[in-house]
Each structure stands twice: as structure tokens, then as C-alpha cells.
Design an enzyme around this catalytic site. Structure first.
Site, PDB file in Angstrom:
ATOM      1  N   ARG A   1       1.710   1.791  -3.331  1.00 46.00           N
ATOM      2  CA  ARG A   1       0.715   2.260  -4.133  1.00 46.00           C
ATOM      3  C   ARG A   1       0.384   3.822  -3.851  1.00 46.00           C
ATOM      4  NH1 ARG A   1      -4.149  -1.744  -3.501  1.00 46.00           N
ATOM      5  NH2 ARG A   1      -5.395   0.139  -4.545  1.00 46.00           N
TER       6      ARG A   1
ATOM      7  N   THR B   1     -14.818  -0.118 -15.670  1.00 47.16           N
ATOM      8  CA  THR B   1     -14.806  -1.137 -14.605  1.00 47.16           C
ATOM      9  C   THR B   1     -15.060  -2.435 -15.293  1.00 47.16           C
ATOM     10  OG1 THR B   1     -15.664  -1.907 -12.722  1.00 47.16           O
ATOM     11  CG2 THR B   1     -17.283  -1.040 -14.190  1.00 47.16           C
ATOM     12  N   SER B   2     -14.325  -3.633 -14.752  1.00 49.67           N
ATOM     13  CA  SER B   2     -14.515  -4.857 -15.389  1.00 49.67           C
ATOM     14  C   SER B   2     -15.907  -5.526 -14.718  1.00 49.67           C
ATOM     15  CB  SER B   2     -13.323  -5.811 -15.009  1.00 49.67           C
ATOM     16  OG  SER B   2     -13.095  -5.852 -13.629  1.00 49.67           O
TER      17      SER B   2
ATOM     18  N   VAL C   1     -12.637   0.380 -22.722  1.00 49.16           N
ATOM     19  CA  VAL C   1     -11.846   0.065 -23.790  1.00 49.16           C
ATOM     20  C   VAL C   1     -12.149  -1.186 -24.409  1.00 49.16           C
ATOM     21  CG1 VAL C   1      -9.959   1.729 -23.233  1.00 49.16           C
ATOM     22  CG2 VAL C   1      -9.860  -0.539 -22.305  1.00 49.16           C
ATOM     23  N   GLU C   2     -12.854  -1.830 -23.645  1.00 46.20           N
ATOM     24  CA  GLU C   2     -13.088  -3.379 -24.165  1.00 46.20           C
ATOM     25  C   GLU C   2     -14.314  -3.732 -23.699  1.00 46.20           C
ATOM     26  OE1 GLU C   2     -10.035  -5.606 -22.464  1.00 46.20           O
ATOM     27  OE2 GLU C   2     -10.597  -5.517 -20.450  1.00 46.20           O
TER      28      GLU C   2
ATOM     29  N   HIS D   1     -15.226   1.668  -1.839  1.00 44.96           N
ATOM     30  CA  HIS D   1     -14.225   0.505  -1.373  1.00 44.96           C
ATOM     31  C   HIS D   1     -13.296   1.357  -0.362  1.00 44.96           C
ATOM     32  CE1 HIS D   1     -14.990  -2.012  -4.951  1.00 44.96           C
ATOM     33  NE2 HIS D   1     -15.896  -2.464  -3.968  1.00 44.96           N
TER      34      HIS D   1
ATOM     35  N   GLN E   1     -15.527   2.747  -7.377  1.00 43.69           N
ATOM     36  CA  GLN E   1     -14.847   1.836  -6.670  1.00 43.69           C
ATOM     37  C   GLN E   1     -13.598   1.944  -6.402  1.00 43.69           C
ATOM     38  OE1 GLN E   1     -15.970  -2.175  -8.675  1.00 43.69           O
ATOM     39  NE2 GLN E   1     -16.135  -0.674 -10.272  1.00 43.69           N
TER      40      GLN E   1
ATOM     41  N   TYR F   1       0.847  -1.304  -0.099  1.00 39.05           N
ATOM     42  CA  TYR F   1       0.043   0.047   0.031  1.00 39.05           C
ATOM     43  C   TYR F   1       0.891   1.347   0.115  1.00 39.05           C
ATOM     44  CZ  TYR F   1      -4.468  -2.577   0.186  1.00 39.05           C
ATOM     45  OH  TYR F   1      -5.542  -3.201  -0.159  1.00 39.05           O
TER      46      TYR F   1
HETATM   47  C1  BV8 Z   1     -17.892  -8.514   0.623  1.00 38.07           C
HETATM   48  C2  BV8 Z   1      -9.980  -1.831  -2.240  1.00 38.07           C
HETATM   49  C3  BV8 Z   1     -19.115  -9.717   2.006  1.00 38.07           C
HETATM   50  C4  BV8 Z   1      -8.741  -2.349  -1.788  1.00 38.07           C
HETATM   51  C5  BV8 Z   1     -11.210  -3.711  -3.554  1.00 38.07           C
HETATM   52  C6  BV8 Z   1     -17.619 -15.033  -5.994  1.00 38.07           C
HETATM   53  C7  BV8 Z   1     -18.787 -14.508  -6.684  1.00 38.07           C
HETATM   54  C8  BV8 Z   1     -19.053 -13.016  -6.298  1.00 38.07           C
HETATM   55  C9  BV8 Z   1     -18.492 -12.358  -5.183  1.00 38.07           C
HETATM   56  C10 BV8 Z   1     -17.629 -12.940  -4.596  1.00 38.07           C
HETATM   57  C11 BV8 Z   1     -16.914 -14.264  -5.057  1.00 38.07           C
HETATM   58  N1  BV8 Z   1     -16.132 -14.716  -3.971  1.00 38.07           N
HETATM   59  C12 BV8 Z   1     -15.857 -13.591  -3.181  1.00 38.07           C
HETATM   60  C13 BV8 Z   1     -16.841 -12.579  -3.353  1.00 38.07           C
HETATM   61  C14 BV8 Z   1     -16.950 -11.407  -2.822  1.00 38.07           C
HETATM   62  C15 BV8 Z   1     -15.710 -10.270  -3.226  1.00 38.07           C
HETATM   63  C16 BV8 Z   1     -15.674 -10.477  -4.874  1.00 38.07           C
HETATM   64  O1  BV8 Z   1     -16.586  -9.643  -5.582  1.00 38.07           O
HETATM   65  N2  BV8 Z   1     -14.772 -11.140  -5.358  1.00 38.07           N
HETATM   66  C17 BV8 Z   1     -14.426 -11.099  -6.814  1.00 38.07           C
HETATM   67  C18 BV8 Z   1     -13.018 -10.860  -6.901  1.00 38.07           C
HETATM   68  C19 BV8 Z   1     -14.953 -12.329  -7.358  1.00 38.07           C
HETATM   69  N3  BV8 Z   1     -16.233  -9.229  -3.066  1.00 38.07           N
HETATM   70  C20 BV8 Z   1     -15.760  -8.811  -1.579  1.00 38.07           C
HETATM   71  O2  BV8 Z   1     -15.076  -9.495  -0.697  1.00 38.07           O
HETATM   72  C21 BV8 Z   1     -16.427  -7.373  -1.191  1.00 38.07           C
HETATM   73  N4  BV8 Z   1     -16.902  -7.680   0.209  1.00 38.07           N
HETATM   74  O3  BV8 Z   1     -18.364  -9.464  -0.451  1.00 38.07           O
HETATM   75  O4  BV8 Z   1     -18.107  -8.831   1.917  1.00 38.07           O
HETATM   76  C22 BV8 Z   1     -19.380  -9.647   3.396  1.00 38.07           C
HETATM   77  C23 BV8 Z   1     -20.810  -9.194   3.996  1.00 38.07           C
HETATM   78  C24 BV8 Z   1     -21.043  -9.115   5.437  1.00 38.07           C
HETATM   79  C25 BV8 Z   1     -19.886  -9.243   6.289  1.00 38.07           C
HETATM   80  C26 BV8 Z   1     -18.338  -9.678   5.907  1.00 38.07           C
HETATM   81  C27 BV8 Z   1     -18.280  -9.796   4.522  1.00 38.07           C
HETATM   82  C28 BV8 Z   1     -15.312  -6.368  -0.773  1.00 38.07           C
HETATM   83  C29 BV8 Z   1     -14.847  -6.033  -2.467  1.00 38.07           C
HETATM   84  C30 BV8 Z   1     -13.885  -4.914  -2.201  1.00 38.07           C
HETATM   85  C31 BV8 Z   1     -12.416  -5.388  -2.427  1.00 38.07           C
HETATM   86  N5  BV8 Z   1     -11.483  -4.148  -2.570  1.00 38.07           N
HETATM   87  N6  BV8 Z   1     -10.258  -2.538  -3.545  1.00 38.07           N
HETATM   88  C32 BV8 Z   1      -7.584  -2.019  -2.659  1.00 38.07           C
HETATM   89  O5  BV8 Z   1      -7.703  -1.157  -3.685  1.00 38.07           O
HETATM   90  O6  BV8 Z   1      -6.784  -2.467  -2.455  1.00 38.07           O
HETATM   91  S1  BV8 Z   1     -11.701  -4.166  -5.097  1.00 38.07           S
HETATM   92  C33 BV8 Z   1     -10.678  -3.428  -6.371  1.00 38.07           C
HETATM   93  O7  BV8 Z   1     -11.381  -3.938  -7.496  1.00 38.07           O
HETATM   94  C34 BV8 Z   1     -10.769  -2.034  -6.538  1.00 38.07           C
HETATM   95  O8  BV8 Z   1     -11.493  -1.456  -5.550  1.00 38.07           O
HETATM   96  C35 BV8 Z   1     -11.348  -1.883  -7.768  1.00 38.07           C
HETATM   97  O9  BV8 Z   1     -11.928  -0.926  -8.181  1.00 38.07           O
HETATM   98  C36 BV8 Z   1     -12.301  -3.112  -8.009  1.00 38.07           C
HETATM   99  C37 BV8 Z   1     -12.947  -3.419  -9.284  1.00 38.07           C
HETATM  100  O10 BV8 Z   1     -11.970  -3.564 -10.468  1.00 38.07           O
HETATM  101  P1  BV8 Z   1     -12.008  -2.411 -11.422  1.00 38.07           P
HETATM  102  O11 BV8 Z   1     -12.233  -1.163 -10.997  1.00 38.07           O
HETATM  103  O12 BV8 Z   1     -13.069  -2.879 -12.245  1.00 38.07           O
HETATM  104  O13 BV8 Z   1     -10.615  -2.565 -12.070  1.00 38.07           O
HETATM  105  P2  BV8 Z   1     -10.208  -3.762 -13.323  1.00 38.07           P
HETATM  106  O14 BV8 Z   1      -8.786  -3.510 -13.420  1.00 38.07           O
HETATM  107  O15 BV8 Z   1     -10.881  -5.143 -12.875  1.00 38.07           O
HETATM  108  O16 BV8 Z   1     -10.933  -3.159 -14.569  1.00 38.07           O
HETATM  109  C38 BV8 Z   1     -10.506  -1.867 -15.173  1.00 38.07           C
HETATM  110  C39 BV8 Z   1     -11.441  -1.717 -16.210  1.00 38.07           C
HETATM  111  O17 BV8 Z   1     -11.375  -0.551 -17.024  1.00 38.07           O
HETATM  112  C40 BV8 Z   1     -11.370  -2.864 -17.442  1.00 38.07           C
HETATM  113  O18 BV8 Z   1     -12.804  -3.249 -17.726  1.00 38.07           O
HETATM  114  C41 BV8 Z   1     -10.889  -2.245 -18.371  1.00 38.07           C
HETATM  115  O19 BV8 Z   1     -11.009  -2.471 -19.867  1.00 38.07           O
HETATM  116  C42 BV8 Z   1     -11.028  -0.729 -18.352  1.00 38.07           C
HETATM  117  N7  BV8 Z   1     -10.152   0.083 -18.681  1.00 38.07           N
HETATM  118  C43 BV8 Z   1      -8.836   0.148 -18.884  1.00 38.07           C
HETATM  119  N8  BV8 Z   1      -8.357   1.410 -19.116  1.00 38.07           N
HETATM  120  C44 BV8 Z   1      -9.255   2.193 -19.494  1.00 38.07           C
HETATM  121  C45 BV8 Z   1     -10.789   1.523 -19.181  1.00 38.07           C
HETATM  122  N9  BV8 Z   1     -11.819   2.086 -19.550  1.00 38.07           N
HETATM  123  C46 BV8 Z   1     -11.684   3.368 -20.045  1.00 38.07           C
HETATM  124  N10 BV8 Z   1     -10.658   3.979 -20.271  1.00 38.07           N
HETATM  125  C47 BV8 Z   1      -9.468   3.402 -19.871  1.00 38.07           C
HETATM  126  N11 BV8 Z   1      -8.322   4.312 -20.451  1.00 38.07           N
END
Ligand code: BV8
Ligand code: ZN
Length: 263
Positions: A73, A206-207, A232-233, A133, A105, A70
Site C-alpha cells: 500500500r 465514506t461508507s 457517488v452512491e 486512524h 479516516q 502495508y
Molecule cells: C474500536 C486503518 C474498540 C487501518 C481502519 C459491530 C458494530 C459496530 C462496530 C463494530 C462491530 N464490530 C466491531 C466493531 C468495531 C470496529 C468496526 O467499526 N468494525 C466495522 C467493520 C463493523 N471498529 C474498530 O475496531 C475500531 N476500534 O472499536 O476499538 C476498543 C475500545 C477500547 C479498547 C480497545 C478497543 C477501529 C477501527 C479502525 C480500523 N482501521 N483503517 C488500515 O487502513 O489498514 S478502518 C478503514 O475503514 C479505513 O481507515 C477507512 O477509512 C475506514 C472506513 O472506510 P471508508 O473510508 O468509508 O472507505 P469505504 O471503502 O468503506 O467507503 C468509501 C466510500 O467512498 C463509499 O461510500 C464510496 O461510495 C465512496 N466513493 C468512492 N469513490 C468516490 C466516493 N465518494 C466520492 N467520490 C468518489 N470518487
């Protein structure tokens, strides 16, 4: 110019006709500020797996390693500025106060900086997003929860040097939501409430893989609203989008939003 002009025109009309707009941004909106995304090429998760670092278990197991990541970052962010996408979103929210709910997010704080920059002498509040987040620049006590808004630079060279709470002495942690942790119910609740009654959910960079935030657009669809995507995708949301404009946010958002903000 990036983005199909026809699709941009459809997206612009949808936004202009919307009484209420929710904007959900992800890491892609900060990509052109130099903040690495999570899952793209060169993404943050490339070097480290999320389970390894962005979890309470990882922090309990090795707080020094988690703080090293962190602190790295935070160092990256120190050289990053808001980009034209952040500023276009701030202009939209300031032009349509009460009709636009910005939700992010991201934990990089760039939308807040853009809001203060664009607002100038005006109140930036309408453009300050719901940070579902948390925020990377803030520390929170892992014991009593007290917040340090402007923490000192973290020395992650040894566990002994890690920041401690001034009130209770427990370890401080970044004030972000880790995997497996609940989001702040007030913040995520406000985001879903706004999405449920929105005419348009504008989803930028966002993905849509991380829940519950990734389900915010579905609340708008369930309420009869439309999804407008800028990325972008294609993503998992693309099939449900009324219009999906392909291209970089910093290039597309000013042309897409400025006529909506100042018709
Ligand atoms: C919770 C902070 C319950 C930390 C982050 C199975 C199925 C469904 C859900 C789950 C599962 N297993 C586990 C879960 C739950 C889990 C989850 O969703 N996991 C996923 C991976 C499957 N979620 C959690 O754990 C959440 N909590 O569920 O709690 C609970 C309830 C009660 C009591 C106790 C518990 C908590 C989730 C939060 C995690 N923290 N961030 C840190 O930053 O270090 S998440 C992290 O991912 C960031 O915040 C980020 O924002 C977020 C999402 O990612 P994106 O923002 O979408 O980024 P990514 O790189 O993926 O995509 C970028 C996109 O931009 C792409 O599409 C790309 O094409 C595009 N792009 C790139 N360049 C450009 C562009 N677009 C436009 N212009 C450009 N130039
Ligand atoms: Zn404390």
C-alpha cells in the site's frame, strides 16, 4: 457537471451560513488520486479480509504478511498525488481558520500534502486534519511506542528483515489503528467535540461503516446541526442528510466549496 445543481446550491448555502463546520472524509475522497477504497469495486479488502490483516492478532500471528500488505500500500501511495477534492478542502479550512475542523479516516497523508501545497507561505495548520486512524507513512514501535516519521523502505521478504525499534528492539508496525484497537482518545475526542457544536458536518467519500469514526456525523445531528453528504452512491447516512449530493468528490468539491471559501 456531476451532481444536481439545485442540491449543490442548497449544500453551498448551508455551508456558507455555518459558523462552524466539521469535515469527515473517507477513502472515497482519495479514490481519484488512485488510492483504492476499502469496500468499493477493486477495493483493498477485495484481496484480503480486514480481520486477516488489519488487526493486532494478524500482526502477532504473521507480521511478515501484514507488513507485505502495508508495504504494497505504501508503494501504491508513492505514485499518488492529492486531487482537486483534497485541495478544495484545504482551501476551505485555510479560508475559515477556527471555523472548520478537518477530520479524516484515511491514513494516506494526502490531505496533509494538499494543505502544504495550498498554504504556500501561509501556516497550513488549519487545514491539517485530525487523522483518527493514524498515518500509513509512519512506523510505530509495537513495544515502546516510539515513532519513526520517515521510516526506511520495509523489506517484507522475511520475518528477520522486518523493521525493529532503534530504542528497544521490538518490531515496528505501521502507525495506523487496527480493528479491535482503541483510537487515540485525544484525536477522536477532539473530532467529537468539534462535531457536537458544528452547524454542518460535511461528510465526503465514506461508507460510514467503521466506528467510532462513523458516529461523528451523529454528534452534529444530536447537537442540532445539519449533515451534508458528498458520495457517488447513497450510504447509511443519506437518510439523515439535509442534502446528499451524488457525484465524485474531485469533480464536486471545488464548485461546492470555493464560493464558500472565497464568497
Ligand atoms: C474500536 C486503518 C474498540 C487501518 C481502519 C459491530 C458494530 C459496530 C462496530 C463494530 C462491530 N464490530 C466491531 C466493531 C468495531 C470496529 C468496526 O467499526 N468494525 C466495522 C467493520 C463493523 N471498529 C474498530 O475496531 C475500531 N476500534 O472499536 O476499538 C476498543 C475500545 C477500547 C479498547 C480497545 C478497543 C477501529 C477501527 C479502525 C480500523 N482501521 N483503517 C488500515 O487502513 O489498514 S478502518 C478503514 O475503514 C479505513 O481507515 C477507512 O477509512 C475506514 C472506513 O472506510 P471508508 O473510508 O468509508 O472507505 P469505504 O471503502 O468503506 O467507503 C468509501 C466510500 O467512498 C463509499 O461510500 C464510496 O461510495 C465512496 N466513493 C468512492 N469513490 C468516490 C466516493 N465518494 C466520492 N467520490 C468518489 N470518487
Ligand atoms: Zn521500541
Amino acid at each position: 457537471m456531476d451532481g444536481d445543481p439545485e442540491l449543490i446550491s442548497v449544500a453551498r448555502d448551508l455551508l456558507a451560513d455555518a459558523e462552524r463546520i466539521v469535515v469527515l472524509t473517507g477513502a472515497g475522497v482519495s479514490a481519484e488520486s488512485g488510492v483504492p477504497t476499502f469496500r468499493g469495486h477493486g477495493g483493498l479488502w477485495k484481496e484480503h479480509r480486514p480481520e486477516e490483516l488489519a488487526t493486532p492478532e494478524a500482526f502477532r500471528r504473521d507480521p511478515r504478511l501484514v507488513w507485505e500488505w502495508y508495504a504494497w500500500r505504501r508503494g501504491l501511495l508513492a505514485d499518488c498525488e492529492p486531487n482537486p477534492a483534497h485541495r478544495a478542502l484545504a482551501r476551505l479550512a485555510l479560508a475559515l481558520p477556527g471555523r472548520t475542523t478537518p477530520v479524516t479516516q484515511n491514513v494516506d497523508g494526502l490531505p496533509h500534502r494538499a494543505a502544504w501545497e495550498v498554504a504556500g507561505a501561509r501556516d497550513p495548520a488549519p487545514a491539517l486534519p485530525l487523522e483518527v486512524h493514524g498515518a500509513l507513512h509512519r512506523d510505530r514501535c509495537s513495544g515502546c511506542g516510539s515513532i519513526a516519521e520517515r521510516p526506511d523502505p520495509v523489506d517484507a521478504t522475511s520475518a528477520a528483515a522486518l523493521p525493529k525499534c532503534r530504542s528497544c528492539g521490538a518490531l515496528m508496525r505501521p502507525d495506523v489503528v487496527w480493528f479491535g484497537e482503541a483510537l487515540d482518545p485525544e484525536v477522536i475526542g477532539a473530532a467529537f467535540d468539534a462535531a457536537a457544536v458544528a452547524d454542518v458536518c460535511l461528510v465526503v467519500g465514506t461508507s460510514a461503516l467503521v466506528h467510532p469514526a462513523a458516529s461523528i456525523p451523529s454528534a452534529t445531528l444530536a447537537g442540532g446541526g445539519a449533515l451534508v453528504e458528498v458520495n457517488v452512491e447513497p450510504t447509511v447516512l443519506t437518510p439523515a442528510a439535509r442534502v446528499s449530493v451524488l457525484g465524485p468528490a474531485a469533480a464536486l468539491l471545488p464548485s461546492l466549496l470555493d464560493q464558500v471559501a472565497e464568497p
